[in-house]
Design an enzyme around this catalytic site. Structure first.
Site, PDB file in Angstrom:
ATOM      1  CG  ASP A 108     -17.604 -18.701 -11.560  1.00  0.00           C
ATOM      2  OD1 ASP A 108     -18.835 -18.884 -11.028  1.00  0.00           O
ATOM      3  OD2 ASP A 108     -17.586 -19.909 -12.259  1.00  0.00           O
ATOM      4  CD  GLN A 152     -23.371 -23.954 -10.288  1.00  0.00           C
ATOM      5  OE1 GLN A 152     -24.302 -24.583  -9.696  1.00  0.00           O
ATOM      6  NE2 GLN A 152     -22.819 -25.247 -10.717  1.00  0.00           N
ATOM      7  CE  LYS A 181     -22.235 -17.087 -10.125  1.00  0.00           C
ATOM      8  NZ  LYS A 181     -21.322 -17.322  -9.632  1.00  0.00           N
ATOM      9  CB  VAL A 194     -17.438  -6.585 -14.326  1.00  0.00           C
ATOM     10  CG1 VAL A 194     -15.884  -6.274 -14.641  1.00  0.00           C
ATOM     11  CG2 VAL A 194     -16.983  -7.011 -12.438  1.00  0.00           C
ATOM     12  CG  ASP A 199     -15.109 -25.200  -9.672  1.00  0.00           C
ATOM     13  OD1 ASP A 199     -14.526 -26.992  -9.911  1.00  0.00           O
ATOM     14  OD2 ASP A 199     -16.154 -25.583 -10.144  1.00  0.00           O
ATOM     15  CG  ASP A 252     -22.303 -21.577  -8.012  1.00  0.00           C
ATOM     16  OD1 ASP A 252     -20.763 -22.636  -7.976  1.00  0.00           O
ATOM     17  OD2 ASP A 252     -21.833 -21.017  -8.528  1.00  0.00           O
ATOM     18  CD  GLU A 288     -13.490 -15.804 -15.238  1.00  0.00           C
ATOM     19  OE1 GLU A 288     -14.921 -16.522 -15.377  1.00  0.00           O
ATOM     20  OE2 GLU A 288     -13.229 -15.745 -13.739  1.00  0.00           O
TER      21      GLU A 288
END
Length: 424
Positions: A334, A140, A156, A260, A319, A175, A324
């Site tokens: 995400d 995205q 975003k 992060v 999704d 998103d 991570e």
């Protein structure tokens, strides 16, 4: 004499033929029997997902009153959350960013109780953009913005209105930027502080263009002589699908997430979807699938994945094909595919929970603490301080409460089947 020998040989051949035929028939029968048994065993391992999901819904309608009434225990937590997460003023921006870096340990991105989190929220809302570039990772459009004080944040953009409804697959559409904001506050409420600190913000696209590096400027365009747009650089980014600032102000709405720090790993989820119509993954067909997962990962990782499944179910993020990790602990990053359709509950997102029938005792107690409408009440109170408030529609709040009852129903079903041993 010769005729007798011929007849004898013929008789022996016929007998041999009959013997071979009989043996073949016997072995074929046994083989078919074994195949039938294997097919039956396989069918028994295939869960009737529709029946199972219907059972969860049915049990939710018959839950005890404790799951539909408010626990007074949530009030003290709500008070602390409001105190710690409410945007607060600060004097030195560098000290704000440095504190945020020091908080991160394993999958704990920010502390449970620290007034400094409110300062980080305020800083993300107001600090100026020093530099801007593309963030090429992922599918995205995202921008990497360097804010005053040398802090990197991910932006975003808004693609849809808050009341947009997505039909079809759970991963449909681009998103939803507001889902990241809700994920941050929901994680705090459930004490799953594994989500990046996220705030809503409107950025001036003219300012972004002035601060953009060469590569970002190549993915930007100016329409009608004054409207600044960007299509970015990512797997699905196309110059035909750009987002633009508003015509008069050139402001673009979106969500800003604090980066992060540290090395972030990425692992394939055992409960990954195939993303192909009419093609199911192993976990969708084998009711004993969790046994194979247990063989190849630690209990800590499995419990992290089950916590993530509960979290994803509440926001309807189906999704999470990869996840991570930081220092081998799971992160909830995400979260943009959440809140696609308030009228639909994809119960299979809970597969790690109902297939393994395990959950952390701390997670279960926290979930029960926010029963009877207190979860969304607290969520609403926390998001009131966001610049994009209101973040969710009333329909989405109702959906979160409905899904919480389904989580209760699933855990209760496991408790009835296995007892307290499911709580770890």
């Amino acid at each position: 004499m010769i005729r007798k020998r011929i007849c004898l040989i013929a008789g022996l051949l016929v007998s041999l033929f009959l013997l071979i035929f009989s043996l073949n028939f016997y072995f074929l029968s046994r083989l078919n029997e074994q195949i039938a048994k294997k097919d039956l065993a396989k069918q028994q391992k295939v869960p009737k997902s529709g029946d199972f999901e219907a059972k969860i819904v049915e049990n939710a309608d018959n839950l005890e009153d404790q799951y539909r009434t408010r626990s007074p225990k949530y009030l003290a937590i709500r008070k602390e959350l409001l105190k710690n997460l409410r945007p607060s003023n600060y004097v030195n921006i560098s000290s704000v960013w440095n504190a945020a870096k020091e908080w991160v340990a394993d999958n704990e991105i920010y502390p449970a109780y620290a007034k400094g989190v409110g300062a980080v929220v305020r800083a993300l809302q107001q600090e100026g953009i020093v530099r801007a570039k593309n963030s090429p990772k992922g599918t995205q459009l995202k921008l990497m913005l360097r804010l005053a004080g040398s802090q990197i944040a991910i932006f975003k953009p808004k693609w849809y209105e808050k009341d947009a409804v997505f039909s079809g697959a759970v991963y449909s559409g681009k998103d939803r930027h507001t889902a990241e904001i809700v994920a941050f506050y929901l994680g705090a409420i459930l004490n799953l502080r594994w989500t990046p600190i996220a705030v809503g913000r409107r950025i001036d696209m003219r300012d972004v263009y002035r601060r953009a590096d060469k590569e970002l400027k190549e993915t930007m365009e100016v329409r009608n002589g004054s409207q600044y747009c960007v299509f970015g650089k990512c797997f699905y980014c196309r110059d035909t699908e750009a987002v633009c600032g508003e015509e008069e102000s050139n402001e673009l709405e979106g969500t800003l997430l604090l980066l992060v720090p540290g090395g972030i790993g990425k692992q394939r989820s055992p409960w990954q979807r195939t993303y192909k119509d009419h093609v199911k993954a192993q976990w969708e067909e084998d009711e004993e699938y969790c046994d194979t997962v247990k063989e190849r990962m630690s209990m800590t990782r499995l419990l992290d994945l089950i916590d993530a499944a509960v979290f994803d179910f509440l926001i309807q993020n189906g999704d999470r094909h990869h996840y991570e990790t930081r220092n081998e602990r799971l992160l909830l990053m995400d979260n943009g595919k959440g809140f696609g359709n308030p009228g639909t509950d994809f119960i299979d997102i809970l597969a790690p929970l109902y297939q393994c029938c395990l959950i952390r005792k701390s997670t279960w107690h926290r979930l029960k603490m926010f029963s009877g409408g207190s979860l969304t009440e607290t969520l609403e109170d926390l998001t009131k301080y966001d610049l994009l408030y209101p973040i969710l529609t009333e329909e989405h709040f109702e959906a979160v409460e409905r899904r919480l009852l389904l989580v209760y129903s699933t855990v209760e079903g496991c408790l009835q089947k296995h007892g307290e041993s499911i709580l770890r």
